[in-house]
Design a protein around this motif. Structure first.
Motif, PDB file in Angstrom:
ATOM      1  N   ARG A   2      46.683  20.493 -70.741  1.00 58.38           N
ATOM      2  CA  ARG A   2      46.918  21.912 -70.907  1.00 58.38           C
ATOM      3  C   ARG A   2      46.352  22.391 -72.247  1.00 58.38           C
ATOM      4  NH1 ARG A   2      52.877  24.260 -70.153  1.00 58.38           N
ATOM      5  NH2 ARG A   2      53.274  22.107 -70.656  1.00 58.38           N
ATOM      6  N   THR A   3      45.700  23.565 -72.231  1.00 61.66           N
ATOM      7  CA  THR A   3      45.136  24.128 -73.454  1.00 61.66           C
ATOM      8  C   THR A   3      46.148  25.067 -74.094  1.00 61.66           C
ATOM      9  OG1 THR A   3      42.935  24.072 -72.492  1.00 61.66           O
ATOM     10  CG2 THR A   3      43.226  25.473 -74.397  1.00 61.66           C
ATOM     11  N   MET A   4      46.383  24.872 -75.378  1.00 65.60           N
ATOM     12  CA  MET A   4      47.268  25.786 -76.114  1.00 65.60           C
ATOM     13  C   MET A   4      46.538  27.085 -76.396  1.00 65.60           C
ATOM     14  SD  MET A   4      49.272  23.461 -78.913  1.00 65.60           S
ATOM     15  CE  MET A   4      49.850  24.946 -79.711  1.00 65.60           C
ATOM     16  N   ILE A   5      47.236  28.197 -76.320  1.00 69.17           N
ATOM     17  CA  ILE A   5      46.640  29.510 -76.576  1.00 69.17           C
ATOM     18  C   ILE A   5      46.034  29.569 -77.978  1.00 69.17           C
ATOM     19  CG2 ILE A   5      48.793  30.551 -77.355  1.00 69.17           C
ATOM     20  CD1 ILE A   5      46.094  32.371 -75.345  1.00 69.17           C
ATOM     21  N   LEU A   6      46.583  28.826 -78.934  1.00 72.93           N
ATOM     22  CA  LEU A   6      46.046  28.854 -80.288  1.00 72.93           C
ATOM     23  C   LEU A   6      44.657  28.224 -80.363  1.00 72.93           C
ATOM     24  CD1 LEU A   6      49.229  27.982 -82.362  1.00 72.93           C
ATOM     25  CD2 LEU A   6      48.065  30.187 -82.248  1.00 72.93           C
ATOM     26  N   ASN A   7      44.272  27.454 -79.357  1.00 74.43           N
ATOM     27  CA  ASN A   7      42.960  26.818 -79.339  1.00 74.43           C
ATOM     28  C   ASN A   7      41.951  27.567 -78.481  1.00 74.43           C
ATOM     29  OD1 ASN A   7      43.918  24.718 -80.955  1.00 74.43           O
ATOM     30  ND2 ASN A   7      44.627  23.581 -79.189  1.00 74.43           N
ATOM     31  N   GLU A   8      42.385  28.600 -77.764  1.00 74.39           N
ATOM     32  CA  GLU A   8      41.483  29.365 -76.908  1.00 74.39           C
ATOM     33  C   GLU A   8      40.700  30.369 -77.742  1.00 74.39           C
ATOM     34  OE1 GLU A   8      43.445  31.041 -73.521  1.00 74.39           O
ATOM     35  OE2 GLU A   8      44.530  29.186 -73.134  1.00 74.39           O
ATOM     36  N   THR A   9      39.441  30.596 -77.370  1.00 75.37           N
ATOM     37  CA  THR A   9      38.581  31.497 -78.138  1.00 75.37           C
ATOM     38  C   THR A   9      37.824  32.457 -77.223  1.00 75.37           C
ATOM     39  OG1 THR A   9      36.734  29.947 -78.058  1.00 75.37           O
ATOM     40  CG2 THR A   9      38.198  29.799 -79.981  1.00 75.37           C
ATOM     41  N   PHE A  10      37.341  33.528 -77.812  1.00 74.51           N
ATOM     42  CA  PHE A  10      36.395  34.439 -77.184  1.00 74.51           C
ATOM     43  C   PHE A  10      35.033  34.165 -77.796  1.00 74.51           C
ATOM     44  CE2 PHE A  10      40.210  37.249 -76.832  1.00 74.51           C
ATOM     45  CZ  PHE A  10      40.201  37.402 -75.462  1.00 74.51           C
ATOM     46  N   ASP A  11      33.974  34.246 -76.991  1.00 74.26           N
ATOM     47  CA  ASP A  11      32.605  34.126 -77.503  1.00 74.26           C
ATOM     48  C   ASP A  11      32.106  35.510 -77.894  1.00 74.26           C
ATOM     49  OD1 ASP A  11      32.461  31.376 -77.002  1.00 74.26           O
ATOM     50  OD2 ASP A  11      31.891  31.726 -74.917  1.00 74.26           O
ATOM     51  N   LEU A  12      31.681  35.662 -79.127  1.00 74.02           N
ATOM     52  CA  LEU A  12      31.136  36.932 -79.601  1.00 74.02           C
ATOM     53  C   LEU A  12      29.647  37.019 -79.265  1.00 74.02           C
ATOM     54  CD1 LEU A  12      32.887  37.078 -83.088  1.00 74.02           C
ATOM     55  CD2 LEU A  12      33.634  38.104 -80.927  1.00 74.02           C
ATOM     56  N   SER A  13      29.104  38.225 -79.303  1.00 71.82           N
ATOM     57  CA  SER A  13      27.697  38.428 -78.933  1.00 71.82           C
ATOM     58  C   SER A  13      26.724  37.727 -79.879  1.00 71.82           C
ATOM     59  CB  SER A  13      27.379  39.921 -78.885  1.00 71.82           C
ATOM     60  OG  SER A  13      27.580  40.508 -80.155  1.00 71.82           O
ATOM     61  N   LYS A  17      32.545  32.228 -82.351  1.00 69.32           N
ATOM     62  CA  LYS A  17      33.791  32.260 -81.586  1.00 69.32           C
ATOM     63  C   LYS A  17      34.902  32.823 -82.466  1.00 69.32           C
ATOM     64  CE  LYS A  17      32.665  28.225 -78.777  1.00 69.32           C
ATOM     65  NZ  LYS A  17      32.568  28.860 -77.480  1.00 69.32           N
ATOM     66  N   ILE A  18      35.874  33.471 -81.825  1.00 71.05           N
ATOM     67  CA  ILE A  18      37.039  33.995 -82.527  1.00 71.05           C
ATOM     68  C   ILE A  18      38.277  33.613 -81.719  1.00 71.05           C
ATOM     69  CG2 ILE A  18      36.928  36.253 -81.419  1.00 71.05           C
ATOM     70  CD1 ILE A  18      37.880  37.465 -84.083  1.00 71.05           C
ATOM     71  N   PRO A  19      39.358  33.207 -82.387  1.00 70.47           N
ATOM     72  CA  PRO A  19      40.570  32.852 -81.649  1.00 70.47           C
ATOM     73  C   PRO A  19      41.094  34.026 -80.827  1.00 70.47           C
ATOM     74  CG  PRO A  19      40.707  32.069 -83.904  1.00 70.47           C
ATOM     75  CD  PRO A  19      39.503  32.954 -83.822  1.00 70.47           C
ATOM     76  N   LYS A  20      41.617  33.727 -79.631  1.00 70.50           N
ATOM     77  CA  LYS A  20      42.174  34.770 -78.767  1.00 70.50           C
ATOM     78  C   LYS A  20      43.474  35.333 -79.325  1.00 70.50           C
ATOM     79  CE  LYS A  20      40.338  33.552 -74.265  1.00 70.50           C
ATOM     80  NZ  LYS A  20      40.678  33.152 -72.880  1.00 70.50           N
ATOM     81  N   LEU A  21      44.245  34.494 -79.985  1.00 72.01           N
ATOM     82  CA  LEU A  21      45.544  34.927 -80.492  1.00 72.01           C
ATOM     83  C   LEU A  21      45.497  35.014 -82.002  1.00 72.01           C
ATOM     84  CD1 LEU A  21      48.507  35.545 -79.753  1.00 72.01           C
ATOM     85  CD2 LEU A  21      48.982  33.133 -80.158  1.00 72.01           C
ATOM     86  N   GLY A  22      45.979  36.112 -82.523  1.00 74.65           N
ATOM     87  CA  GLY A  22      46.007  36.286 -83.965  1.00 74.65           C
ATOM     88  C   GLY A  22      47.337  36.846 -84.420  1.00 74.65           C
ATOM     89  N   ILE A  43      51.484  26.422 -88.244  1.00 68.08           N
ATOM     90  CA  ILE A  43      51.641  26.092 -86.822  1.00 68.08           C
ATOM     91  C   ILE A  43      50.349  26.234 -86.035  1.00 68.08           C
ATOM     92  CG2 ILE A  43      54.090  26.613 -86.816  1.00 68.08           C
ATOM     93  CD1 ILE A  43      53.392  29.210 -85.292  1.00 68.08           C
ATOM     94  N   GLY A  44      49.256  26.661 -86.701  1.00 66.51           N
ATOM     95  CA  GLY A  44      47.970  26.633 -86.018  1.00 66.51           C
ATOM     96  C   GLY A  44      47.204  27.929 -85.901  1.00 66.51           C
TER      97      GLY A  44
END
Length: 51
Positions: A2-13, A17-22, A43-44
């Motif tokens: 399982r992937t933690m939300i803190l490790n998920e990213t969006f790809d910028l143009s 990459k930028i983290p999804k959760l801030g 905590i990440g």
């Protein structure tokens, strides 16, 4: 696995990459903001908006 939300990213143009959760600090009282940021980093969190 399982992937933690803190490790998920969006790809910028631009390919970065930028983290999804801030953490936003807008509504955190001034006397608690520094500790909130320290706790978030511990905590990440890697995307913190302090503007």
């Amino acid at each position: 696995m399982r992937t933690m939300i803190l490790n998920e990213t969006f790809d910028l143009s631009n390919g970065e990459k930028i983290p999804k959760l801030g953490l936003g600090t807008w509504f955190i009282d001034d006397d608690r903001a520094a500790q909130a940021v320290r706790d978030a980093v511990q905590i990440g969190y890697r995307n913190i908006d302090t503007a």
